[in-house]
Design an enzyme around this catalytic site. Structure first.
Site, PDB file in Angstrom:
ATOM      1  N   HIS A   1       0.814  -1.215   0.000  1.00 54.92           N
ATOM      2  CA  HIS A   1       0.000   0.000   0.000  1.00 54.92           C
ATOM      3  C   HIS A   1       0.852   1.272   0.000  1.00 54.92           C
ATOM      4  CE1 HIS A   1       0.460  -0.315   4.498  1.00 54.92           C
ATOM      5  NE2 HIS A   1       0.516   1.006   4.388  1.00 54.92           N
TER       6      HIS A   1
ATOM      7  N   ASP B   1       0.332  -7.604   1.310  1.00 60.28           N
ATOM      8  CA  ASP B   1       0.719  -6.214   1.530  1.00 60.28           C
ATOM      9  C   ASP B   1       2.241  -6.053   1.572  1.00 60.28           C
ATOM     10  OD1 ASP B   1       0.285  -3.495   1.838  1.00 60.28           O
ATOM     11  OD2 ASP B   1       0.218  -3.595   4.021  1.00 60.28           O
TER      12      ASP B   1
ATOM     13  N   SER C   1       4.741   2.615   7.986  1.00 54.90           N
ATOM     14  CA  SER C   1       4.434   1.407   7.211  1.00 54.90           C
ATOM     15  C   SER C   1       5.603   1.030   6.313  1.00 54.90           C
ATOM     16  CB  SER C   1       3.191   1.636   6.351  1.00 54.90           C
ATOM     17  OG  SER C   1       2.038   1.743   7.143  1.00 54.90           O
TER      18      SER C   1
END
Length: 450
Positions: free
Chosen positions: A155, A185, A267
């Site tokens: 993402h 992911d 992230s």
């Protein structure tokens, strides 16, 4: 005279024997090759020995191991063993990894026009203006043939026209997307490896224990390097996720639950242990009112097989059924909206097994004929590839795979990816116009997520 008159048995000691004994006590301990110690001396020496042994043992146990050179234990010196302050361990662990942590900038192309314009689809050749739309993190895990390999989240680089990586020194380098996988992911990037000397060491996430101290490193909010600390709350947590960000859960992710802060921009950064080894990839957190200290990281033991596949093939090969779907449960909910007169119905783009349904008219719902007892299953909105070749049609409702009940798109995905392989034969049980039918066909290969 007592019955026993000799010194050995008498309760009294003669003055001569006492003097001889006292002399022997103060004689140099070595005589004729025999060492003689008094009780006081033995007790004294034993106490000293025990104290030294206890000190050394404390340093080994609480220092985290002897002289490993990884900053996580005791340090061997010329004079013996010196224990490291436990408070130094997080500092040394983060210092070991930080040079390998990078910022990842997602830049997308926007159409020219008044205002901000609209983002152009990935791969579009239309002219536009390049804008930074997101900043995440990554970690360098290897260097080979002059190239440095970086792990980040899917993402973080999703829909990017170009990806830029910023090293700890502040130098920006253009990155190439080696491969990406929406299901897990994860994504792999490649940059020029010139002057990159530090790569992160991969650890073992299966060795983690609840309450173990961990460190999350990243680049929150694009403000630069950030280090947050905490502990492992749960070593294995199953979290439902919506791959299409449409509110419909269509996959489950196994993660490590931690209480270290994972802010926006963290992230893709590494989660490390006190040995400075990467045990996870920071992925997400629960962002809700009143919720604090609940973050998640992808276990490195689960991530590395995906990463290796992305490096080798550019994608993760998975069995391919070939259907656009919507959960039957979602259909019943939408029927309820229609009956209640809630206005325009939601798009029928709920869950998708391999792709999103794109050909369904907005506000329209398929009319289904099903037995009264059927409440769970997935509706076929479009069949392509193997499913189309096998004769599946729009409005078919899949209820079983290999005679195992399938209640939702998530169940379908989990069964396909967990139980089947490319080329395996599969049995599909489905309803068409209220009649139960069964078909068999071989699964194809899904090369990449569209």
């Amino acid at each position: 005279m007592s019955l026993f008159d000799d010194d050995f048995y008498s309760t009294k000691v003669s003055k001569r024997a006492a003097r001889e004994s006292k002399k022997r006590d103060f004689v140099f301990p070595y005589r004729s090759g025999v060492r003689k110690w008094s009780n006081v001396r033995i007790a004294f020496v034993s106490s000293i020995t025990s104290a030294v042994a206890a000190t050394l043992l404390f340093g080994v146990v609480f220092g985290g191991g002897g002289g490993t050179g990884n900053g996580a234990g005791t340090v061997a010196t010329a004079g013996g063993v010196q224990a490291i302050d436990p408070l130094e361990r997080p500092i040394q662990a983060s210092a070991k990894v930080r040079p390998a942590v990078v910022s990842v900038i997602n830049q997308q192309m926007f159409a020219l026009g008044i205002g901000n314009g609209e983002a152009l689809p990935e791969g579009s050749e239309e002219k536009g203006t390049l804008r930074e739309v997101g900043v995440g993190s990554g970690v360098i895990i290897s260097k080979k043939d002059g190239k440095a390999i970086i792990i980040t989240n899917y993402h973080v680089i999703d829909q990017a026209h170009t990806v830029t990586v910023v090293l700890m020194s502040g130098e920006a380098r253009e990155a190439r997307v080696v491969g990406k996988d929406q299901i897990t992911d994860l994504a792999v990037l490649e940059i020029d490896g010139k002057d990159i000397d530090v790569v992160a060491e991969i650890g073992d996430s299966s060795a983690l224990r609840p309450a173990e101290y961990i460190i999350a490193i990243g680049n929150p909010l694009g403000l630069g390097e950030s280090v947050t600390t905490g502990s492992v709350s749960k070593i294995k947590q199953i979290v439902p996720v919506s791959l299409n960000q449409d509110g419909v859960y269509d996959w489950e992710q196994e993660v490590i639950q931690i209480d270290a802060s994972i802010n926006q921009g963290n992230s893709g950064g590494p989660l490390i242990d006190l040995n400075g080894r990467v045990v996870g990839i920071n992925s997400m957190k629960i962002a809700d009112l009143g919720v604090e200290g609940i973050g998640f990281a992808i276990p490195i033991n689960l991530a590395m097989p995906i990463v290796e596949s992305l490096i080798k093939l550019g994608h993760v090969p998975r069995p391919y059924l070939g259907v656009y779907t919507m959960d039957l449960e979602q259909y019943w909910e939408q029927q309820g909206f229609a009956d209640a007169g809630e206005g325009e119905l939601p798009d029928a783009e709920g869950g998708a097994t391999e792709e999103d349904a794109e050909g369904v008219t907005e506000g329209a719902l398929p009319e289904l004929k099903l037995p009264d007892e059927i409440y769970d299953g997935v509706i076929v909105l479009e069949a392509v590839g193997p499913a189309k070749d096998a004769g599946l049609l729009f409005n078919d409702v899949i209820v079983k795979l290999d005679r195992q009940s399938i209640a939702s798109t998530m169940d379908l995905r989990k069964y396909l990816y967990g139980q089947k392989k490319i080329g395996d034969e599969i049995e599909i049980s489905f309803y068409r116009d209220g009649e139960l039918k069964v078909t068999h066909f071989k699964l194809g290969e899904k090369e990449e997520e569209e």
